[in-house]
Scaffold this motif. Structure first.
Motif, mmCIF file in Angstrom:
data_model
loop_
_atom_site.group_PDB
_atom_site.id
_atom_site.type_symbol
_atom_site.label_atom_id
_atom_site.label_comp_id
_atom_site.label_asym_id
_atom_site.label_seq_id
_atom_site.Cartn_x
_atom_site.Cartn_y
_atom_site.Cartn_z
ATOM 1 N N LEU B 103 67.383 10.859 42.685
ATOM 2 C CA LEU B 103 66.456 10.232 41.909
ATOM 3 C C LEU B 103 66.092 10.877 40.840
ATOM 4 C CD1 LEU B 103 64.927 7.619 42.264
ATOM 5 C CD2 LEU B 103 62.980 8.808 43.299
ATOM 6 N N ARG B 104 65.930 12.159 40.829
ATOM 7 C CA ARG B 104 65.572 13.053 39.647
ATOM 8 C C ARG B 104 66.647 13.053 38.717
ATOM 9 N NH1 ARG B 104 63.981 19.098 38.843
ATOM 10 N NH2 ARG B 104 64.549 19.270 36.652
ATOM 11 N N SER B 105 68.043 13.053 39.222
ATOM 12 C CA SER B 105 69.157 12.969 38.300
ATOM 13 C C SER B 105 69.366 11.497 37.811
ATOM 14 C CB SER B 105 70.515 13.215 39.057
ATOM 15 O OG SER B 105 70.565 14.299 39.557
ATOM 16 N N PHE B 106 69.063 10.546 38.410
ATOM 17 C CA PHE B 106 69.046 8.984 37.763
ATOM 18 C C PHE B 106 68.074 8.998 36.633
ATOM 19 C CE2 PHE B 106 67.396 4.877 37.974
ATOM 20 C CZ PHE B 106 68.319 4.173 37.485
ATOM 21 N N TRP B 107 66.904 9.457 36.811
ATOM 22 C CA TRP B 107 65.975 9.430 35.568
ATOM 23 C C TRP B 107 66.259 10.095 34.494
ATOM 24 C CZ3 TRP B 107 61.445 9.494 39.870
ATOM 25 C CH2 TRP B 107 61.094 8.449 40.428
ATOM 26 N N GLU B 108 66.751 11.395 34.798
ATOM 27 C CA GLU B 108 66.887 12.062 33.545
ATOM 28 C C GLU B 108 68.172 11.589 32.871
ATOM 29 O OE1 GLU B 108 65.009 14.499 32.392
ATOM 30 O OE2 GLU B 108 64.118 15.398 34.323
ATOM 31 N N ASP B 109 69.039 11.154 33.642
ATOM 32 C CA ASP B 109 70.118 10.321 33.163
ATOM 33 C C ASP B 109 69.684 9.459 32.014
ATOM 34 O OD1 ASP B 109 73.006 10.872 33.681
ATOM 35 O OD2 ASP B 109 73.141 8.842 33.813
ATOM 36 N N ARG B 110 68.744 8.449 32.605
ATOM 37 C CA ARG B 110 68.146 7.494 31.583
ATOM 38 C C ARG B 110 67.063 7.882 30.328
ATOM 39 N NH1 ARG B 110 68.017 2.309 34.044
ATOM 40 N NH2 ARG B 110 70.183 2.001 35.013
ATOM 41 N N TYR B 111 66.438 9.102 30.828
ATOM 42 C CA TYR B 111 65.725 9.396 29.572
ATOM 43 C C TYR B 111 66.891 9.894 28.534
ATOM 44 C CZ TYR B 111 61.926 8.643 32.400
ATOM 45 O OH TYR B 111 60.831 8.182 33.262
ATOM 46 N N ALA B 112 67.592 10.750 28.773
ATOM 47 C CA ALA B 112 68.730 11.335 28.019
ATOM 48 C C ALA B 112 69.402 9.974 27.067
ATOM 49 C CB ALA B 112 69.880 11.849 28.752
ATOM 50 N N ILE B 113 69.778 8.951 27.831
ATOM 51 C CA ILE B 113 70.222 7.880 26.957
ATOM 52 C C ILE B 113 69.178 7.162 26.066
ATOM 53 C CG2 ILE B 113 71.193 5.353 27.339
ATOM 54 C CD1 ILE B 113 72.378 6.354 30.125
ATOM 55 N N ALA B 114 68.066 7.029 26.676
ATOM 56 C CA ALA B 114 66.978 6.303 25.960
ATOM 57 C C ALA B 114 66.514 7.212 24.573
ATOM 58 C CB ALA B 114 65.621 6.000 26.907
ATOM 59 N N ALA B 115 66.815 8.593 24.517
ATOM 60 C CA ALA B 115 66.230 9.491 23.538
ATOM 61 C C ALA B 115 66.352 8.937 22.273
ATOM 62 C CB ALA B 115 66.842 10.788 23.660
ATOM 63 N N ILE B 116 67.335 7.972 22.161
ATOM 64 C CA ILE B 116 67.991 7.338 20.715
ATOM 65 C C ILE B 116 66.688 6.614 20.213
ATOM 66 C CG2 ILE B 116 68.869 5.440 21.942
ATOM 67 C CD1 ILE B 116 69.821 7.233 18.728
ATOM 68 N N VAL B 117 65.627 6.010 21.172
ATOM 69 C CA VAL B 117 64.846 5.109 20.548
ATOM 70 C C VAL B 117 63.718 6.048 19.876
ATOM 71 C CG1 VAL B 117 65.254 3.575 22.431
ATOM 72 C CG2 VAL B 117 63.121 5.073 22.438
ATOM 73 N N VAL B 118 63.499 7.161 20.160
ATOM 74 C CA VAL B 118 62.523 8.185 19.407
ATOM 75 C C VAL B 118 63.380 8.714 18.115
ATOM 76 C CG1 VAL B 118 61.301 10.146 19.759
ATOM 77 C CG2 VAL B 118 61.449 8.743 21.580
ATOM 78 N N GLU B 119 64.703 9.062 18.358
ATOM 79 C CA GLU B 119 65.317 9.827 17.357
ATOM 80 C C GLU B 119 65.563 8.873 16.104
ATOM 81 O OE1 GLU B 119 67.358 12.762 20.765
ATOM 82 O OE2 GLU B 119 68.603 10.893 19.670
ATOM 83 N N ARG B 120 65.841 7.601 16.232
ATOM 84 C CA ARG B 120 66.136 6.938 15.054
ATOM 85 C C ARG B 120 64.728 6.719 14.172
ATOM 86 N NH1 ARG B 120 68.586 2.204 18.677
ATOM 87 N NH2 ARG B 120 66.505 1.574 19.786
#
Lengths: 173, 173
Positions: B103-120
């Motif tokens: 579950l932790r890996s799944f969520w961390e994976d998603r947060y890594a992908i979602a980082a772009i919404v902050v970075e842009r």
């Protein structure tokens, strides 16, 4: 009796928390335990209600970020002490609806008391969302992501983010 | 096989998720199930790893608050659908270390992908704390406080708080 509940929960988790085990540990006759609590969920709920009776004072450090950091430090401490009764209760809440309801009451009680730390710097800003924005990531990181305990850094990071969101809304510094 | 895991988890919770039940439901011989997964924790972990393979695109609504709201709406939907496989997996993670790790890996994976919404919108601002400040209160309210599902209001409230904290840091609007 409630000490026996806490001990058993810490030693053996929810599976080890049986009415018989509580009776044996506490020296109270099992018929009495059954009559009073009916099931282990009721026992857990009572144990939490007892914890709510312990007075708790919200911090007053002079700044919102400081107060939120202090609250988060207390949450980090409760979740990372070994063994952690809070962590055991959260795990048990997924098995016992009574424990889940009691945990919810306990937390809502604490957030109601803590509202003052937001209200004194930002009158008119709803306090609960700010408190949860600060505290929830600590629970999420330690309980659901089961991250390594980064201690104060974690406590302060989310306290500062939540405090910044209040300043940003222009209500108060 | 993984469909059988999801079905059983939703029907009977972690207690109903036995190797024998998975074998019976999926029509695969129980010896094969045992050899491949050893225990139900391994089964759950594999089911989550399969979910990670499904491509997920972070939202691009034109604003940080909008993107965070959309992510939170997806979390609210996953946690409040009936039955909720996500809620069942979270409950199971308190019984199975393998499920917790997956579950932790799944969520961390998603947060890594979602980082772009902050970075842009805010280059240089660490994305993960902002994402967690936005998402964690939704998990906390629905999973740990087990609140009534207020839907979009909940999703937007914490997304806006988290977005405001970024603007406040002066990095970007």
């Amino acid at each position: 009796m409630l000490d026996a509940v806490a001990d058993l929960l810490l030693e053996a988790g929810y599976d080890g928390l049986t009415i018989d085990a509580v009776a044996a540990r506490s020296g109270v006759h099992r018929t009495t335990v059954y009559r009073r609590w009916r099931d282990t969920g009721g026992l857990l709920a009572d144990a939490l209600d007892a914890a709510r009776e312990v007075p708790w004072e919200p911090p007053d450090t002079g700044s919102l970020a400081g107060d939120l950091t202090e609250i988060n430090r207390q949450i980090v401490a409760a979740l990372t002490e070994e063994p952690s009764i809070t962590a055991a209760l959260i795990a048990a809440s997924f098995r016992s609806p009574a424990a889940a309801a009691a945990l919810r009451s306990f937390w809502e009680d604490r957030y109601a008391i803590a509202a003052i730390v937001v209200e004194r710097v930002a009158p008119g800003v709803p306090a609960r969302p700010v408190l949860l924005a600060s505290c929830a990531p600590v629970f999420y990181e330690l309980v659901l992501l089961r991250g390594p305990a980064p201690g104060d850094e974690l406590a302060e990071r989310y306290a500062r983010l939540a405090a910044a969101s209040v300043s940003r809304s222009g209500a108060a510094p």
